[in-house]
Design a protein around this motif. Structure first.
Motif, PDB file in Angstrom:
ATOM      1  N   UNK A  18       0.832  -1.210   0.000  1.00  0.00           N
ATOM      2  CA  UNK A  18       0.000   0.000   0.000  1.00  0.00           C
ATOM      3  C   UNK A  18       0.864   1.257   0.000  1.00  0.00           C
ATOM      4  N   UNK A  19       2.170   1.090  -0.028  1.00  0.00           N
ATOM      5  CA  UNK A  19       3.085   2.223  -0.050  1.00  0.00           C
ATOM      6  C   UNK A  19       4.039   2.196   1.121  1.00  0.00           C
ATOM      7  N   UNK A  20       5.133   2.877   0.941  1.00  0.00           N
ATOM      8  CA  UNK A  20       6.104   3.008   2.030  1.00  0.00           C
ATOM      9  C   UNK A  20       5.585   4.032   3.031  1.00  0.00           C
ATOM     10  N   UNK A  21       5.940   3.899   4.285  1.00  0.00           N
ATOM     11  CA  UNK A  21       5.512   4.906   5.261  1.00  0.00           C
ATOM     12  C   UNK A  21       6.117   6.273   4.939  1.00  0.00           C
ATOM     13  N   UNK A  22       5.346   7.307   5.160  1.00  0.00           N
ATOM     14  CA  UNK A  22       5.815   8.676   4.900  1.00  0.00           C
ATOM     15  C   UNK A  22       6.554   9.201   6.120  1.00  0.00           C
ATOM     16  N   UNK A  23       7.755   8.704   6.275  1.00  0.00           N
ATOM     17  CA  UNK A  23       8.638   9.067   7.386  1.00  0.00           C
ATOM     18  C   UNK A  23      10.029   9.321   6.800  1.00  0.00           C
ATOM     19  N   UNK A  24      10.908   9.979   7.552  1.00  0.00           N
ATOM     20  CA  UNK A  24      12.250  10.268   6.997  1.00  0.00           C
ATOM     21  C   UNK A  24      13.042   9.032   6.573  1.00  0.00           C
ATOM     22  N   UNK A  25      12.844   7.894   7.230  1.00  0.00           N
ATOM     23  CA  UNK A  25      13.584   6.666   6.888  1.00  0.00           C
ATOM     24  C   UNK A  25      12.581   5.525   6.677  1.00  0.00           C
ATOM     25  N   UNK A  26      11.898   5.502   5.524  1.00  0.00           N
ATOM     26  CA  UNK A  26      10.836   4.506   5.331  1.00  0.00           C
ATOM     27  C   UNK A  26      11.322   3.061   5.346  1.00  0.00           C
ATOM     28  N   UNK A  27      12.502   2.793   4.782  1.00  0.00           N
ATOM     29  CA  UNK A  27      12.993   1.416   4.784  1.00  0.00           C
ATOM     30  C   UNK A  27      13.341   0.953   6.193  1.00  0.00           C
ATOM     31  N   UNK A  28      13.825   1.858   7.012  1.00  0.00           N
ATOM     32  CA  UNK A  28      14.103   1.514   8.416  1.00  0.00           C
ATOM     33  C   UNK A  28      12.807   1.225   9.156  1.00  0.00           C
ATOM     34  N   UNK A  29      11.758   1.986   8.867  1.00  0.00           N
ATOM     35  CA  UNK A  29      10.469   1.751   9.524  1.00  0.00           C
ATOM     36  C   UNK A  29       9.905   0.386   9.143  1.00  0.00           C
ATOM     37  N   UNK A  30       9.985   0.035   7.867  1.00  0.00           N
ATOM     38  CA  UNK A  30       9.520  -1.279   7.423  1.00  0.00           C
ATOM     39  C   UNK A  30      10.372  -2.364   8.063  1.00  0.00           C
ATOM     40  N   UNK A  31      11.670  -2.143   8.095  1.00  0.00           N
ATOM     41  CA  UNK A  31      12.579  -3.119   8.698  1.00  0.00           C
ATOM     42  C   UNK A  31      12.223  -3.369  10.158  1.00  0.00           C
ATOM     43  N   UNK A  32      11.979  -2.288  10.899  1.00  0.00           N
ATOM     44  CA  UNK A  32      11.622  -2.435  12.304  1.00  0.00           C
ATOM     45  C   UNK A  32      10.346  -3.234  12.495  1.00  0.00           C
ATOM     46  N   UNK A  33       9.367  -3.023  11.633  1.00  0.00           N
ATOM     47  CA  UNK A  33       8.098  -3.744  11.736  1.00  0.00           C
ATOM     48  C   UNK A  33       8.254  -5.228  11.420  1.00  0.00           C
ATOM     49  N   UNK A  34       9.252  -5.569  10.605  1.00  0.00           N
ATOM     50  CA  UNK A  34       9.443  -6.959  10.199  1.00  0.00           C
ATOM     51  C   UNK A  34      10.578  -7.669  10.927  1.00  0.00           C
ATOM     52  N   UNK A  35      11.281  -6.951  11.793  1.00  0.00           N
ATOM     53  CA  UNK A  35      12.401  -7.564  12.495  1.00  0.00           C
ATOM     54  C   UNK A  35      13.617  -7.771  11.619  1.00  0.00           C
ATOM     55  N   UNK A  36      13.789  -6.882  10.636  1.00  0.00           N
ATOM     56  CA  UNK A  36      14.932  -6.942   9.730  1.00  0.00           C
ATOM     57  C   UNK A  36      15.769  -5.685   9.896  1.00  0.00           C
ATOM     58  N   UNK A  37      16.902  -5.650   9.215  1.00  0.00           N
ATOM     59  CA  UNK A  37      17.670  -4.412   9.172  1.00  0.00           C
ATOM     60  C   UNK A  37      17.238  -3.619   7.937  1.00  0.00           C
ATOM     61  N   UNK A  38      17.528  -2.342   7.947  1.00  0.00           N
ATOM     62  CA  UNK A  38      17.219  -1.499   6.798  1.00  0.00           C
ATOM     63  C   UNK A  38      17.934  -2.019   5.554  1.00  0.00           C
ATOM     64  N   UNK A  39      19.183  -2.453   5.711  1.00  0.00           N
ATOM     65  CA  UNK A  39      19.950  -2.980   4.583  1.00  0.00           C
ATOM     66  C   UNK A  39      19.318  -4.262   4.032  1.00  0.00           C
ATOM     67  N   UNK A  40      18.789  -5.121   4.928  1.00  0.00           N
ATOM     68  CA  UNK A  40      18.125  -6.345   4.466  1.00  0.00           C
ATOM     69  C   UNK A  40      16.886  -6.011   3.635  1.00  0.00           C
ATOM     70  N   UNK A  41      16.106  -5.034   4.095  1.00  0.00           N
ATOM     71  CA  UNK A  41      14.904  -4.633   3.364  1.00  0.00           C
ATOM     72  C   UNK A  41      15.282  -4.142   1.975  1.00  0.00           C
ATOM     73  N   UNK A  42      16.258  -3.248   1.903  1.00  0.00           N
ATOM     74  CA  UNK A  42      16.657  -2.709   0.598  1.00  0.00           C
ATOM     75  C   UNK A  42      17.241  -3.796  -0.296  1.00  0.00           C
ATOM     76  N   UNK A  43      18.026  -4.703   0.258  1.00  0.00           N
ATOM     77  CA  UNK A  43      18.628  -5.782  -0.535  1.00  0.00           C
ATOM     78  C   UNK A  43      17.553  -6.743  -1.051  1.00  0.00           C
ATOM     79  N   UNK A  44      16.588  -7.069  -0.222  1.00  0.00           N
ATOM     80  CA  UNK A  44      15.520  -7.970  -0.651  1.00  0.00           C
ATOM     81  C   UNK A  44      14.652  -7.326  -1.734  1.00  0.00           C
ATOM     82  N   UNK A  45      14.332  -6.055  -1.564  1.00  0.00           N
ATOM     83  CA  UNK A  45      13.551  -5.369  -2.596  1.00  0.00           C
ATOM     84  C   UNK A  45      14.327  -5.322  -3.907  1.00  0.00           C
TER      85      UNK A  45
END
Length: 166
Positions: A18-45
């Motif tokens: 539904x979209x990335x969160x509208x926050x300064x660090x959206x990948x970090x926010x997604x990572x926190x919700x999934x128990x991943x690191x920001x780098x893992x989220x970006x690498x997986x995407x």
């Protein structure tokens, strides 16, 4: 044949569909919700994009709210011998949001190249249409502009929430 995504990728898709969160660090926010690191989220995407699981990650603006009220799908009857080369050039123009080839439906619909332009007014869009026409030159036999009259709901595929077996 291997599955295109693993359970973590599937959770990532669901978390971002539904979209990335509208926050300064959206990948970090997604990572926190999934128990991943920001780098893992970006690498997986990036890996899912490379495999073709994701077509793109990008903003989907509401052009009307941004003041761009003249949204026109320009349609062109382009010589088939040149359409691929010219389509690439048209698609690279900074004012074209998307450009693609479509089949003609003769005798009523001769157009085979479509390019979307956006401007604040139809008058402001006229130079954009003229620039496309100039680039197409003699390879173009006819064209028209189909102006948007309303904005349609823009959503992609939405996966359902996980079931009991997921």
């Amino acid at each position: 044949m291997p599955k295109p995504v693993d359970p973590v990728d599937l959770a990532l898709i669901r978390a971002t569909q539904a979209g990335l969160p509208l926050v300064p660090a959206p990948y970090a926010a997604v990572a926190g919700a999934l128990g991943l690191t920001e780098q893992e989220v970006m690498a997986r995407l990036a890996a899912m994009h490379a495999r073709g699981v994701l077509r793109r990650i990008g903003a989907v603006p509401n052009h009307y709210r941004l003041g761009w009220r003249a949204n026109g799908m320009t349609v062109w009857d382009v010589d088939d011998a040149f359409i691929d080369m010219l389509g690439e050039r048209i698609g690279a123009l900074p004012f074209v949001s998307h450009c693609y080839r479509r089949p003609r439906h003769l005798p009523h619909w001769p157009y085979n190249l479509f390019a979307m332009v956006h401007a604040r007014s139809r008058q402001d869009a006229a130079p954009q249409v003229a620039a496309i026409a100039a680039l197409l030159g003699d390879a173009c036999r006819a064209h028209d502009v189909l102006w948007s009259t309303r904005i349609l709901k823009k959503t992609g595929l939405r996966l359902p929430p996980p079931g009991p077996d997921q």
